[in-house]
Design a protein around this motif. Structure first.
Motif, PDB file in Angstrom:
ATOM      1  N   TRP A 285       0.844  -1.186   0.000  1.00 17.51           N
ATOM      2  CA  TRP A 285       0.000   0.000   0.000  1.00 17.51           C
ATOM      3  C   TRP A 285       0.881   1.237   0.000  1.00 17.51           C
ATOM      4  O   TRP A 285       2.082   1.168   0.238  1.00 17.51           O
ATOM      5  N   ARG A 286       0.276   2.369  -0.310  1.00 18.74           N
ATOM      6  CA  ARG A 286       1.067   3.592  -0.409  1.00 18.74           C
ATOM      7  C   ARG A 286       0.282   4.783   0.102  1.00 18.74           C
ATOM      8  O   ARG A 286      -0.952   4.788   0.099  1.00 18.74           O
ATOM      9  N   ILE A 287       1.021   5.792   0.548  1.00 15.13           N
ATOM     10  CA  ILE A 287       0.454   7.073   0.932  1.00 15.13           C
ATOM     11  C   ILE A 287       1.330   8.167   0.338  1.00 15.13           C
ATOM     12  O   ILE A 287       2.496   7.926  -0.011  1.00 15.13           O
ATOM     13  N   ALA A 288       0.775   9.363   0.203  1.00 17.26           N
ATOM     14  CA  ALA A 288       1.580  10.500  -0.223  1.00 17.26           C
ATOM     15  C   ALA A 288       2.607  10.827   0.850  1.00 17.26           C
ATOM     16  O   ALA A 288       2.334  10.710   2.053  1.00 17.26           O
ATOM     17  N   ASP A 289       3.792  11.237   0.436  1.00 12.49           N
ATOM     18  CA  ASP A 289       4.835  11.589   1.394  1.00 12.49           C
ATOM     19  C   ASP A 289       4.365  12.697   2.335  1.00 12.49           C
ATOM     20  O   ASP A 289       4.791  12.762   3.494  1.00 12.49           O
TER      21      ASP A 289
ATOM     22  N   HIS B 254       7.852  -4.828   7.698  1.00  9.04           N
ATOM     23  CA  HIS B 254       7.539  -3.930   6.597  1.00  9.04           C
ATOM     24  C   HIS B 254       8.804  -3.336   5.979  1.00  9.04           C
ATOM     25  O   HIS B 254       9.807  -3.125   6.656  1.00  9.04           O
ATOM     26  N   GLN B 255       8.704  -3.060   4.689  1.00 11.12           N
ATOM     27  CA  GLN B 255       9.705  -2.277   3.985  1.00 11.12           C
ATOM     28  C   GLN B 255       9.018  -1.023   3.453  1.00 11.12           C
ATOM     29  O   GLN B 255       7.912  -1.099   2.905  1.00 11.12           O
TER      30      GLN B 255
ATOM     31  N   TRP C 264       5.759   9.588  -3.130  1.00 13.83           N
ATOM     32  CA  TRP C 264       4.950   8.561  -2.474  1.00 13.83           C
ATOM     33  C   TRP C 264       5.813   7.754  -1.511  1.00 13.83           C
ATOM     34  O   TRP C 264       7.021   7.613  -1.703  1.00 13.83           O
ATOM     35  N   LEU C 265       5.170   7.194  -0.512  1.00 15.32           N
ATOM     36  CA  LEU C 265       5.797   6.207   0.351  1.00 15.32           C
ATOM     37  C   LEU C 265       5.117   4.874   0.107  1.00 15.32           C
ATOM     38  O   LEU C 265       3.924   4.718   0.367  1.00 15.32           O
ATOM     39  N   ASP C 266       5.866   3.922  -0.419  1.00 11.03           N
ATOM     40  CA  ASP C 266       5.345   2.590  -0.711  1.00 11.03           C
ATOM     41  C   ASP C 266       5.694   1.645   0.429  1.00 11.03           C
ATOM     42  O   ASP C 266       6.864   1.519   0.807  1.00 11.03           O
ATOM     43  N   VAL C 267       4.672   0.996   0.957  1.00  9.91           N
ATOM     44  CA  VAL C 267       4.836   0.080   2.088  1.00  9.91           C
ATOM     45  C   VAL C 267       4.556  -1.339   1.620  1.00  9.91           C
ATOM     46  O   VAL C 267       3.504  -1.621   1.039  1.00  9.91           O
TER      47      VAL C 267
ATOM     48  N   ALA D 237       8.634  -1.034  14.231  1.00  9.29           N
ATOM     49  CA  ALA D 237       9.489  -1.062  13.053  1.00  9.29           C
ATOM     50  C   ALA D 237       8.888  -0.243  11.909  1.00  9.29           C
ATOM     51  O   ALA D 237       9.622   0.436  11.183  1.00  9.29           O
ATOM     52  N   LEU D 238       7.573  -0.291  11.746  1.00  7.10           N
ATOM     53  CA  LEU D 238       6.931   0.491  10.695  1.00  7.10           C
ATOM     54  C   LEU D 238       7.113   1.978  10.959  1.00  7.10           C
ATOM     55  O   LEU D 238       7.423   2.756  10.055  1.00  7.10           O
ATOM     56  N   ARG D 239       6.922   2.404  12.206  1.00  5.51           N
ATOM     57  CA  ARG D 239       7.101   3.812  12.544  1.00  5.51           C
ATOM     58  C   ARG D 239       8.532   4.263  12.263  1.00  5.51           C
ATOM     59  O   ARG D 239       8.759   5.327  11.679  1.00  5.51           O
ATOM     60  N   ALA D 240       9.506   3.463  12.670  1.00  9.49           N
ATOM     61  CA  ALA D 240      10.905   3.814  12.442  1.00  9.49           C
ATOM     62  C   ALA D 240      11.224   3.898  10.946  1.00  9.49           C
ATOM     63  O   ALA D 240      11.941   4.800  10.500  1.00  9.49           O
ATOM     64  N   ALA D 241      10.677   2.965  10.171  1.00  9.46           N
ATOM     65  CA  ALA D 241      10.923   2.970   8.729  1.00  9.46           C
ATOM     66  C   ALA D 241      10.329   4.211   8.072  1.00  9.46           C
ATOM     67  O   ALA D 241      10.934   4.796   7.166  1.00  9.46           O
ATOM     68  N   LEU D 242       9.156   4.621   8.508  1.00  9.66           N
ATOM     69  CA  LEU D 242       8.541   5.826   7.955  1.00  9.66           C
ATOM     70  C   LEU D 242       9.398   7.057   8.219  1.00  9.66           C
ATOM     71  O   LEU D 242       9.586   7.902   7.333  1.00  9.66           O
TER      72      LEU D 242
END
Length: 209
Positions: free
Chosen positions: A45-49, A79-80, A87-90, A114-119
């Motif tokens: 999934w993705r969100i705008a940066d 997650h990566q 965009w941020l692709d997850v 881990a997801l928070r840190a990656a973001l």
């Protein structure tokens, strides 16, 4: 069924529904785009940066919920996150749902850190600090939260906007600050905002004059 948490202003277009072992990250389908459904439980999934800070705030709300503490004993990196063309692709563990207007991804609590840190690593979101739960500069012992529901025998009933009476939930930080409200949300939000201030002060004290 889960509990729909009241979104904080910092969460922007996102909302959270907390369950016992997982939670739903919700948004309009134009905000939270499901780009691929792999073999469950994986999806992309993705969100705008520009929404990265709001998503971090949503994860902060999750980390302030009691269910997170119950299931955060064995965190995993599931997650990566890649930044590309605004965009941020997850790519990671999750159960997606999407229709023309609404989208959601069910995520497990053990993947939140881990997801928070990656973001934060790939976005322009500030601050770049660890979450205050993990920040060694934050004195967690001094700022431990004690929360409880006030008893009806005390006569401390409150009234909501519809005129209904309820037993307020209250919380007290070890430093003396207090919060109260209907349900857990006001206490969790108040405590989380308080701890962000504690973290900011701790870092400011180490900053060069």
């Amino acid at each position: 069924m889960g509990a729909c948490l009241h979104p904080t202003p910092e969460m922007g277009p996102f909302s959270v529904e907390a369950r016992r072992e997982s939670f739903y990250l919700n948004a309009a389908s134009a905000v939270l785009l499901i780009t691929a459904k792999g073999e469950e439980p994986r999806c992309q999934w993705r969100i705008a940066d520009t929404h990265a800070a709001a998503l971090v705030a949503a994860l902060d709300q999750v980390m302030a919920h009691p269910s997170f503490a119950e299931h955060d004993h064995d965190p995993e990196d599931g997650h990566q996150v890649r930044r590309r063309d605004g965009w941020l692709d997850v790519d990671g563990v999750g159960y997606p749902y999407q229709d023309p207007e609404y989208a959601a991804v069910e995520l497990e609590y053990r993947h939140v850190r881990a997801l928070r840190a990656a973001l934060l690593n790939v976005s322009d979101s500030e601050p770049k600090w660890l979450h205050w739960i993990d920040d060694p500069l934050v004195d967690r012992a001094r700022h431990r939260l004690q929360a409880h529901r006030l008893q009806a025998t005390t006569g401390q009933l409150a009234t909501d906007e519809q005129g209904s009476s309820y037993l307020p939930t209250s919380g007290t930080c070890g430093c003396g600050d207090k919060w109260a409200g209907k349900g857990w949300d006001p206490v969790a939000y108040g405590y989380a905002q308080h701890m962000l201030g504690v973290q900011r002060q701790a870092h400011d004290e180490l900053a060069p004059a």
